[in-house]
Structure formats: C-alpha cells, structure tokens
Design an enzyme around this catalytic site. Structure first.
Site, mmCIF file in Angstrom:
data_model
loop_
_atom_site.group_PDB
_atom_site.id
_atom_site.type_symbol
_atom_site.label_atom_id
_atom_site.label_comp_id
_atom_site.label_asym_id
_atom_site.label_seq_id
_atom_site.Cartn_x
_atom_site.Cartn_y
_atom_site.Cartn_z
ATOM 1 N N LYS A 1 0.826 -1.201 0.000
ATOM 2 C CA LYS A 1 0.000 0.000 0.000
ATOM 3 C C LYS A 1 0.864 1.256 0.000
ATOM 4 O O LYS A 1 2.068 1.207 0.248
ATOM 5 C CB LYS A 1 -0.954 -0.015 1.194
ATOM 6 C CG LYS A 1 -2.082 -1.029 1.036
ATOM 7 C CD LYS A 1 -3.095 -0.934 2.152
ATOM 8 C CE LYS A 1 -4.273 -1.872 1.884
ATOM 9 N NZ LYS A 1 -5.278 -1.822 2.984
ATOM 10 N N ARG B 1 -3.248 -10.059 5.312
ATOM 11 C CA ARG B 1 -3.752 -10.099 3.934
ATOM 12 C C ARG B 1 -2.640 -9.591 3.017
ATOM 13 O O ARG B 1 -2.250 -8.427 3.110
ATOM 14 C CB ARG B 1 -5.005 -9.238 3.805
ATOM 15 C CG ARG B 1 -5.674 -9.294 2.439
ATOM 16 C CD ARG B 1 -6.960 -8.468 2.442
ATOM 17 N NE ARG B 1 -7.653 -8.546 1.164
ATOM 18 C CZ ARG B 1 -7.446 -7.727 0.134
ATOM 19 N NH1 ARG B 1 -6.534 -6.746 0.245
ATOM 20 N NH2 ARG B 1 -8.110 -7.864 -0.988
#
Length: 293
Positions: free
Chosen positions: A239, A273
C-alpha cells in the site's frame, strides 16, 4: 477507552471461524490470506488476474506456499476506483469463486465485497467468509445477509466510499478511540441480528487514513487489540504508506511490506492479507519463533 468495551459482552473472544461444511479456521496462531483480484484496475498490477488458468495457477501457488485463506475480489477498492455495477462485479467474481472451490475444495475462500447480493451469491458458489470493506454501511442489507447465511464476517473501518475516502481523513477525536467506537457499534448491530456471529476486525489501513495515521495506528495496534480483544486482520501489502515515503512504486514495496507486517504481528495481528504469500509465511514463522523462544 477501556471502559467503552470492558462491560460489553458483545465482544466475546473466539479464535476460530466456523465456516460452511463444518470446517474451522484456527486463528489462535497468525495466518496468511492471499489476495486474488479478478479486476483490471487493482492498484498493484501484479495482482490483476483475468484468465481462469492464471487465477488457478496463482491460487495453487499461494496454497502451496502456505496460504490459509484465499481472498477473491471483483471490485477494486483502491482510492478513486471506478464504481462498477453489481452485475459486472458478479460476472468477474462468481466464476472465480466456483473455479477455486472446484479445484481446491479444502481451501478457505473469502470474498472481498461490500454488496449483500454479491456476498450471498458468492457464498452459494462456495465462499466461506465475507470480507466487507464497508462494515455493513455501504449496503444496508449486508448484516441481515450475513446473519441469515451465518458465515464468518470481516468488518473493516472506513469512511465514505473508495471514490471519496481520501477526502475523509480528518478525525475530531483520537484515532484509536474512533475505531473502538466504530467497531463497538457495528459489532453490536450485527450481533443484534446474529448473537453468535464470528467477526474479525480490520482497522482499514489506507481507507480514509493518511500514511501518518496509518503509522500511528500500527504503532498503537496493541492498544486497539487489548481494548477490543477480538481477532484482527491487517492489510498493509504494497500500500501507499509503504512505498510513497520511500519514493518507490507498489512493485518495489515488498521489503517495506515485510517490515510493517512484522510490526503488525508483534502488535497482535491474527491474519495478514498479502500479495506475496511465501514471504509472509516465512515472516510469520520467524516472528512466532522469536516471540515464543
């Protein structure tokens, strides 16, 4: 903030997720969830899967590398992503769920969707877990659907939508206090319909949060975990809070992802995740060995 939850029996601790068919996913030790995006526009190019053969090859690779859960998504939730119609999401997602379930019948399959209709049809197609970025707020039918299906539910914190969330990063109160109140209210609403719901909480890194807020949240993860005392899913993989401060791209963000996931595990994460399963599995083993030695 401890008082917010200390007397709230809605927040019962359960380290297992009861899935369809009587199967149980054990979260008493950290597990790894592999990301499978059947979308053309996910933020990390390497995660985009279009052909079924490519999907199944990636799924097999993740399972062999040690993934405990495969998370399939047909709607990109990156900032500013296109808001596609329900039918298009279904057309992407359902064949993928069916293919993975058919070829890997023992795998735990999660579906990344905030739409109740998509969630229900995906569970009928073989999914075990609903992973909802909207926490039941983007589709008012979601909680009723989860309660009726009685499948494990991942409840994420976010403000707005993927199209608006980057403008909603100002919090009038302490960030952890904001999340505690949000999760308290959302879990209470779900368990009013299904008192025995299996729920995993996701703080929502990158969703209506700046990189600086993400770092604060990661640093204070033990505080959040101690207050809520519920299983946590952490999604940091590649991210922007990983690569932007370093002047990199998502493609170059694996080392940084591993560093932040290490901090997440030390802060109490139950489920990581990730895009890169083999590396995450190695990380989990090393951190577990360190903490238990």
């Amino acid at each position: 903030m401890q008082a917010l939850v200390a007397q709230d029996t809605l927040f019962r601790v359960r380290q297992t997720l009861r899935c369809p068919g009587g199967r149980v996913l054990d979260l008493s030790r950290p597990q790894v969830m592999g990301i499978l995006n059947v979308t053309p526009d996910s933020f990390f190019v390497g995660s985009r899967l279009q052909a079924e053969t490519e999907l199944l090859q990636r799924a097999e690779h993740m399972l062999q590398a040690g993934a405990n859960v495969l998370d399939l998504g047909g709607y990109s939730s990156r900032p500013g992503a296109e808001d596609i119609p329900v039918d298009e999401e279904l057309a992407r997602l359902l064949p993928a769920v069916e293919a993975v379930r058919r070829n890997f019948p023992e795998a735990f399959v999660s579906v990344d969707t905030f739409r109740a209709r998509v969630a229900e049809l995906a569970v009928q197609a073989g999914a075990d877990i609903i992973n909802d970025i909207g926490g039941g707020l983007l589709d008012e039918a979601m909680f009723e659907t989860v309660a009726r299906l009685q499948v494990p539910y991942i409840l994420m914190h976010m403000r707005g939508t993927p199209q608006t969330m980057t403008q909603l990063t100002h919090y009038d109160t302490d960030l952890v206090q904001e999340l505690v109140r949000y999760f308290r209210d959302r879990v209470a609403a779900l368990r009013a319909l299904w008192p025995d719901a299996d729920v995993v909480l996701d703080p929502g890194f990158g969703f209506a949060k700046t990189p600086q807020q993400g770092y604060e949240l990661l640093r204070r993860l033990p505080e959040l975990r101690n207050i809520l005392d519920m299983p946590l899913l952490i999604g940091l993989s590649r991210k922007s809070l990983v690569w932007k401060p370093l002047g990199l791209t998502p493609e170059a963000a694996l080392p940084g992802t591993l560093v932040l996931n290490t901090l997440a595990l030390m802060g109490g994460a139950n489920l990581l995740r990730v895009h890169d399963v083999a590396e995450a599995v190695q990380l989990v083993r090393l951190v577990q060995n360190t903490l238990s030695s």
